[in-house]
Design a protein around this motif. Structure first.
Motif, PDB file in Angstrom:
ATOM      1  N   GLU A  73       0.829  -1.212   0.000  1.00 51.89           N
ATOM      2  CA  GLU A  73       0.000   0.000   0.000  1.00 51.89           C
ATOM      3  C   GLU A  73       0.861   1.259   0.000  1.00 51.89           C
ATOM      4  OE1 GLU A  73      -3.297   0.417   2.697  1.00 51.89           O
ATOM      5  OE2 GLU A  73      -3.730  -1.727   2.559  1.00 51.89           O
ATOM      6  N   GLN A  75       3.860   1.443  -1.160  1.00 55.85           N
ATOM      7  CA  GLN A  75       4.497   1.517  -2.476  1.00 55.85           C
ATOM      8  C   GLN A  75       3.592   2.234  -3.466  1.00 55.85           C
ATOM      9  OE1 GLN A  75       5.496  -2.487  -3.607  1.00 55.85           O
ATOM     10  NE2 GLN A  75       7.179  -2.640  -2.139  1.00 55.85           N
ATOM     11  N   ILE A  76       2.306   1.927  -3.411  1.00 53.33           N
ATOM     12  CA  ILE A  76       1.348   2.571  -4.322  1.00 53.33           C
ATOM     13  C   ILE A  76       1.265   4.062  -4.033  1.00 53.33           C
ATOM     14  CG2 ILE A  76      -1.103   2.729  -4.917  1.00 53.33           C
ATOM     15  CD1 ILE A  76      -1.191  -0.360  -4.487  1.00 53.33           C
ATOM     16  N   GLU A  80       2.418   7.025  -6.609  1.00 55.63           N
ATOM     17  CA  GLU A  80       1.530   8.113  -7.028  1.00 55.63           C
ATOM     18  C   GLU A  80       2.151   9.474  -6.712  1.00 55.63           C
ATOM     19  OE1 GLU A  80      -2.073   7.103  -4.994  1.00 55.63           O
ATOM     20  OE2 GLU A  80      -2.675   5.655  -6.539  1.00 55.63           O
TER      21      GLU A  80
END
Length: 111
Positions: A73, A75-76, A80
């Motif tokens: 999570e 990493q996402i 972004e």
């Protein structure tokens, strides 16, 4: 009316001359986006001349922090954020990665 709108209305007007065809394009865009011509012009200028988000040192520190282990999570979220930073700077990261201009490697191999 929001607080931001009140602040904008308090700013002294700025006269601007522009070609009639440009004015018409702005009028149509403003209508399509549901805002005034002034708001449309301000939006376009904000995109073209964005406020600096990070100093160079802060950006380097942020990049170094990405080398730390993190859950998927995170990493996402960081991907972004990084994409947003590069977009803000006008850098097409994906194109640079595909062309080989930028190579991302782990600092140490995984165990």
């Amino acid at each position: 009316m929001t607080e931001d709108e009140n602040l904008i209305r308090d700013i002294a007007p700025f006269g601007l001359r522009m070609p009639p065809m440009l004015k018409e394009r702005i009028r149509r865009a403003a209508q399509d986006n549901g805002r005034s011509m002034n708001a449309e012009i301000v939006s376009a200028l904000e995109k073209e001349y964005p406020e600096d988000v990070y100093s160079a040192d802060e950006f380097v520190d942020y990049l170094q922090s990405l080398a730390e282990p993190m859950d998927p999570e995170s990493q996402i979220v960081h991907a972004e954020t990084l994409n947003s930073m590069f977009d803000h700077m006008g850098v097409d990261l994906e194109a640079h990665l595909q062309s080989g201009d930028i190579i991302i490697m782990r600092k140490t191999p995984p165990k």
